[in-house]
Design a protein around this motif. Structure first.
Motif, PDB file in Angstrom:
ATOM      1  N   THR A  68     -21.090 112.994  -6.292  1.00 57.11           N
ATOM      2  CA  THR A  68     -22.407 112.785  -6.269  1.00 57.11           C
ATOM      3  C   THR A  68     -22.983 112.250  -4.960  1.00 57.11           C
ATOM      4  N   CYS A  69     -22.072 110.846  -4.779  1.00 57.07           N
ATOM      5  CA  CYS A  69     -22.629 110.211  -3.602  1.00 57.07           C
ATOM      6  C   CYS A  69     -22.635 110.769  -2.410  1.00 57.07           C
ATOM      7  N   VAL A  70     -21.480 111.398  -2.277  1.00 53.48           N
ATOM      8  CA  VAL A  70     -21.230 112.224  -0.959  1.00 53.48           C
ATOM      9  C   VAL A  70     -22.354 113.380  -0.672  1.00 53.48           C
ATOM     10  N   CYS A  71     -22.845 113.852  -1.645  1.00 49.60           N
ATOM     11  CA  CYS A  71     -23.677 115.050  -1.877  1.00 49.60           C
ATOM     12  C   CYS A  71     -25.121 114.365  -1.724  1.00 49.60           C
ATOM     13  N   LEU A  72     -25.611 113.440  -2.328  1.00 47.12           N
ATOM     14  CA  LEU A  72     -26.658 113.037  -2.281  1.00 47.12           C
ATOM     15  C   LEU A  72     -26.985 112.376  -1.015  1.00 47.12           C
ATOM     16  N   TRP A  73     -26.139 111.769  -0.433  1.00 44.95           N
ATOM     17  CA  TRP A  73     -26.075 110.847   0.599  1.00 44.95           C
ATOM     18  C   TRP A  73     -25.190 111.301   1.678  1.00 44.95           C
ATOM     19  N   PRO A  74     -25.437 112.349   2.475  1.00 41.31           N
ATOM     20  CA  PRO A  74     -24.449 112.862   3.282  1.00 41.31           C
ATOM     21  C   PRO A  74     -23.909 112.032   4.421  1.00 41.31           C
ATOM     22  N   GLU A  75     -24.864 110.721   4.895  1.00 45.10           N
ATOM     23  CA  GLU A  75     -24.247 109.755   5.801  1.00 45.10           C
ATOM     24  C   GLU A  75     -23.069 109.175   5.442  1.00 45.10           C
ATOM     25  N   THR A  76     -22.690 109.126   4.035  1.00 45.29           N
ATOM     26  CA  THR A  76     -21.581 108.807   3.604  1.00 45.29           C
ATOM     27  C   THR A  76     -20.427 109.274   4.459  1.00 45.29           C
ATOM     28  N   LEU A  77     -20.359 110.434   4.745  1.00 48.02           N
ATOM     29  CA  LEU A  77     -19.183 110.913   5.660  1.00 48.02           C
ATOM     30  C   LEU A  77     -19.239 110.628   7.162  1.00 48.02           C
ATOM     31  N   ASN A  78     -20.608 110.353   7.580  1.00 49.66           N
ATOM     32  CA  ASN A  78     -20.623 110.200   8.993  1.00 49.66           C
ATOM     33  C   ASN A  78     -20.513 108.561   9.319  1.00 49.66           C
ATOM     34  N   ASN A  79     -21.021 107.645   8.612  1.00 48.99           N
ATOM     35  CA  ASN A  79     -20.930 106.520   8.981  1.00 48.99           C
ATOM     36  C   ASN A  79     -20.065 105.789   7.956  1.00 48.99           C
ATOM     37  N   VAL A  80     -18.993 105.948   7.905  1.00 47.06           N
ATOM     38  CA  VAL A  80     -18.047 105.418   6.876  1.00 47.06           C
ATOM     39  C   VAL A  80     -17.957 103.756   6.980  1.00 47.06           C
ATOM     40  N   HIS A  81     -18.106 103.267   8.372  1.00 51.16           N
ATOM     41  CA  HIS A  81     -17.850 101.966   8.373  1.00 51.16           C
ATOM     42  C   HIS A  81     -19.040 100.879   7.817  1.00 51.16           C
ATOM     43  N   THR A 135     -16.892  92.317   2.117  1.00 54.30           N
ATOM     44  CA  THR A 135     -17.525  92.294   3.310  1.00 54.30           C
ATOM     45  C   THR A 135     -18.675  93.273   3.510  1.00 54.30           C
ATOM     46  N   GLN A 136     -18.909  94.200   2.509  1.00 60.09           N
ATOM     47  CA  GLN A 136     -19.611  95.146   2.563  1.00 60.09           C
ATOM     48  C   GLN A 136     -19.553  96.414   3.911  1.00 60.09           C
ATOM     49  N   ARG A 137     -18.266  96.360   4.113  1.00 63.72           N
ATOM     50  CA  ARG A 137     -17.701  97.139   5.252  1.00 63.72           C
ATOM     51  C   ARG A 137     -16.880  98.396   4.477  1.00 63.72           C
ATOM     52  N   ASN A 138     -16.835  99.478   5.135  1.00 63.86           N
ATOM     53  CA  ASN A 138     -16.122 100.708   4.446  1.00 63.86           C
ATOM     54  C   ASN A 138     -16.200 100.909   3.282  1.00 63.86           C
ATOM     55  N   VAL A 139     -17.452 100.524   2.491  1.00 61.31           N
ATOM     56  CA  VAL A 139     -17.783 100.896   1.283  1.00 61.31           C
ATOM     57  C   VAL A 139     -17.727 102.830   1.328  1.00 61.31           C
ATOM     58  N   ALA A 140     -18.251 103.319   2.375  1.00 57.90           N
ATOM     59  CA  ALA A 140     -18.325 104.684   2.262  1.00 57.90           C
ATOM     60  C   ALA A 140     -17.077 105.276   2.368  1.00 57.90           C
ATOM     61  N   GLY A 141     -16.174 104.658   2.900  1.00 61.27           N
ATOM     62  CA  GLY A 141     -14.772 105.161   2.991  1.00 61.27           C
ATOM     63  C   GLY A 141     -14.100 105.314   1.679  1.00 61.27           C
ATOM     64  N   MET A 142     -14.385 104.007   0.996  1.00 64.09           N
ATOM     65  CA  MET A 142     -13.857 103.642  -0.621  1.00 64.09           C
ATOM     66  C   MET A 142     -14.277 104.994  -1.326  1.00 64.09           C
ATOM     67  N   VAL A 143     -15.828 105.255  -1.139  1.00 60.82           N
ATOM     68  CA  VAL A 143     -16.227 106.113  -1.898  1.00 60.82           C
ATOM     69  C   VAL A 143     -15.644 107.500  -1.903  1.00 60.82           C
TER      70      VAL A 143
END
Length: 258
Positions: A68-81, A135-143
């Motif tokens: 759901t996070c990936v679908c609703l917020w596609p930037e998750t895939l583009n800005n992983v850092h 660190t609030q870094r790479n959260v998208a990568g963990m998702v």
């Protein structure tokens, strides 16, 4: 939601501890549910059944949550850092709590020796998750990495059916095919994307060497398990192993690994 995010970011360790206690409560509640007779007669099978039930709850919760996070917020895939939302940060807190609880369950129940692969996996995952939380870094990568939990639903169901002795049922056969599909699509697919992103951005990512080493170790484990899965479900051996008394030997560790 912003207020919740600020509280989680201020005390990430306490947040993880809180959710680990929540999963501990879930484990206690699941003990009220009846287990198959084949499971109740064996102490190790009984512990494994309860452990897998908690893991299934985690997978049912976090797998769809991650997708759901990936679908609703596609930037998750583009800005992983650096990209994340309050919902995705909360997801990592919840999942970290599960892995802490499960690690404690394995260690304190006396099954560490037979579950060393799971402990290694949990250590590698927790190191990445906690780094992201603090660190609030790479959260998208963990998702993205939690998308694999879609496959964990069928993977845990498979093991529960085996524990219950239902390998010959139609449900097991159907789940076997679904498990293969979700393994390739969600587990291998998610891991491939994370690995590709790390390699493609290795030169500028923070602590990229540690993350890449961790991902490569996890990839190795995933491929080994995929080989075991294919061999056990689609190319099984027909030989039965008998002990000296002529009875079927119980190779429980092999049974679980298969």
């Amino acid at each position: 939601m912003e207020g919740t995010l600020l509280a989680l970011q201020r005390y990430p360790g306490l947040s993880v501890l809180f959710f680990s206690l929540v999963f501990r409560v879930v484990r206690r509640l699941l003990r009220c549910l009846p287990a198959p007779k084949a499971v109740q007669l064996d102490e190790v099978r009984c512990w494994k059944w309860r452990n897998l039930c908690v893991s299934l709850v985690h997978a049912l919760l976090t797998g769809p949550w991650a997708v759901t996070c990936v679908c609703l917020w596609p930037e998750t895939l583009n800005n992983v850092h650096s990209y994340y939302t309050p919902v995705s940060y909360l997801l990592i807190c919840v999942s970290s709590g599960y892995f802490v609880q499960d690690t404690g369950d394995i260690l304190f129940s006396g099954h560490a020796k037979g579950s060393w692969e799971f402990l290694l996996h949990h250590f590698l995952v927790l190191w990445c998750f906690l780094y992201s939380l603090y660190t609030q870094r790479n959260v998208a990568g963990m998702v993205i990495s939690l998308v694999v939990e879609i496959n964990s639903v069928t993977l845990h169901t498979r093991l529960l059916l085996k524990l219950a002795g239902a390998q010959s049922s139609q449900l097991y056969h159907t789940n076997k095919l679904l498990n293969l599909f979700t393994y390739v699509t969600f587990r291998l697919g998610a891991q491939f994307y994370v690995t590709w992103y790390l390699l493609n951005n290795y030169s500028w990512l923070d602590h990229s060497n540690y993350f890449l080493l961790t991902v490569l170790l996890l990839n190795t484990m995933i491929l080994i398990y995929f080989y075991r899965l294919l061999k056990a479900d689609f190319f099984p051996r027909r030989k039965l192993h008998l002990d000296q008394n002529g009875t079927l030997s119980s190779r429980f560790s092999t049974f679980l690994n298969d």
